[in-house]
Design an enzyme around this catalytic site. Structure first.
Site, PDB file in Angstrom:
ATOM      1  CG  ASN A  96      -9.148  48.540  66.457  1.00  0.00           C
ATOM      2  OD1 ASN A  96      -8.768  47.883  67.425  1.00  0.00           O
ATOM      3  ND2 ASN A  96      -9.406  47.973  65.284  1.00  0.00           N
ATOM      4  CB  ILE A 150     -13.186  46.194  62.674  1.00  0.00           C
ATOM      5  CG1 ILE A 150     -12.451  47.003  63.738  1.00  0.00           C
ATOM      6  CG2 ILE A 150     -12.680  46.506  61.277  1.00  0.00           C
ATOM      7  CD1 ILE A 150     -12.869  46.720  65.172  1.00  0.00           C
ATOM      8  N   GLY A 186     -11.930  38.679  65.960  1.00  0.00           N
ATOM      9  CA  GLY A 186     -10.658  39.388  65.855  1.00  0.00           C
ATOM     10  C   GLY A 186     -10.886  40.811  65.371  1.00  0.00           C
ATOM     11  CD  GLU A 187     -12.667  41.929  61.384  1.00  0.00           C
ATOM     12  OE1 GLU A 187     -13.442  42.901  61.593  1.00  0.00           O
ATOM     13  OE2 GLU A 187     -12.947  41.020  60.600  1.00  0.00           O
ATOM     14  N   GLY A 188      -9.952  43.466  66.483  1.00  0.00           N
ATOM     15  CA  GLY A 188     -10.125  44.448  67.553  1.00  0.00           C
ATOM     16  C   GLY A 188     -11.560  44.582  67.987  1.00  0.00           C
TER      17      GLY A 188
END
Length: 348
Positions: free
Chosen positions: A60, A96, A314-316
């Site tokens: 990621n 994350i 968000g952040e993946g």
């Protein structure tokens, strides 16, 4: 002006489609009974051009940058949160981080344009263009040269992780104000009224959303560029967003599976598809998030997200959460027996 890189992405070769479908249909199950897993298995097999796909060393890549438009009060998140959170990711303990640890992802952190200078030894890759974009209410957020630089930097990061054996990648972001930039891209690239593209972001109330719309509408009215896709991406984009779209295009060129995260990363995939539409063949959309415009941009792309968990971090995070489903699809086609192998009567 720096010339923007063009990516050579191969269309998926349909020669194996019939054989892949035959293998899926002859696994020990009723035809179609594993639903979305069967569709995902087909896509991964087509991307890798094999009947026995493998997912290796998932990464990621999280790009971070600041946005000048935040000066207009379009986010409840102050600008310093960008660098504080990126440092937090580097130390571990954020959302994350636990998700990457849980699902076996290596987390790659990139300073694309944060208004802060990180000390050495923080495990943050320095690709800083400058300390944040300009305020696009009054001028272009970045130059076309900077857009090309970002796309190249994103591609370089992906090439590096590919060389380490990665063949499945997701992208994340951190940048206060980036839902505003994403809304501008979405409205122009998907031809969706701006008002429908705007949501609460990090937590705006009703009045805050109204103010955000008023600012962005004025910014749109102030646009004086040439109307091209590249110009619009530069005028309203973020450094982290441009690097992500460059990374997506490079990943597709390299034949990698691209897991797409939430509202911002889906708009980056939308932007990437306007530069090379074949990139969508390599995209697996991880989830439908809780940001109001996400459902609309997914629909515009004809995308079928794997999850719908009401996430908007968000952040993946949503992409990484969806990975076990993708892994199940690959295990299905590789590990399930066929009717012929186990001498079970085909019962459909």
């Amino acid at each position: 002006m720096r010339i923007m890189r063009r990516f050579e992405i191969k269309p998926l070769n349909g020669e194996l489609r019939e054989k892949i479908q035959d293998k899926i249909d002859n696994l020990t199950k009723p035809k179609g009974s594993l639903g979305r897993l069967e569709e995902l298995a087909m896509q991964v097999c087509m991307i890798q051009h094999t009947l026995t796909p493998k997912l290796r060393k998932p990464h990621n890549v999280l790009f971070a940058a600041d946005h000048g438009i935040i000066e207009e009060g379009v986010s409840v998140s102050p600008k310093e949160v960008t660098w504080q959170q990126l440092g937090h990711f580097a130390r571990g303990g954020a959302g994350i981080n636990f998700l990457c640890d849980q699902h076996g992802f290596e987390l790659v952190l990139v300073d694309s344009g944060v208004d802060y200078d990180f000390p050495s030894g923080t495990k943050i890759i320095n690709k800083k263009v400058r300390r944040g974009t300009h305020n696009f209410l009054n001028e272009a957020a970045m130059t076309r040269h900077e857009l090309a630089q970002c796309i190249e930097s994103g591609a370089e990061i992906v090439s590096e992780v590919y060389e380490r054996g990665c063949n499945v990648i997701s992208f994340g972001e951190m940048g206060s104000g980036n839902t505003s930039a994403s809304s501008m891209w979405m409205s122009f690239l998907a031809n969706i009224p701006l008002e429908q593209c705007i949501g609460a972001g990090a937590g705006l109330d009703t009045d805050g959303v109204k103010h955000k719309y008023q600012v962005l509408k004025r910014a749109l009215d102030n646009y004086s560029g040439d109307g091209s896709v590249e110009d619009f991406l530069a005028w309203y984009g973020g450094f982290e967003m441009a690097m992500a779209l460059g990374g997506m295009l490079q990943a597709a060129e390299l034949g990698m599976v691209v897991l797409v995260d939430g509202f911002i990363m889906t708009n980056c995939m939308l932007a990437a598809s306007k530069l090379n539409p074949i990139v969508l063949d390599y995209a697996v959309f991880g989830h439908q998030g809780d940001e109001s415009g996400h459902k609309l941009v997914l629909r515009a792309l004809g995308a079928k997200p794997i999850l719908n968990l009401g996430m908007r971090l968000g952040e993946g995070s949503g992409a990484v959460c969806s990975y076990p489903i993708l892994e199940s699809a690959v295990r299905m086609i590789n590990e399930m027996d066929s009717f012929q192998k186990v001498s079970v009567t085909k019962y459909f």
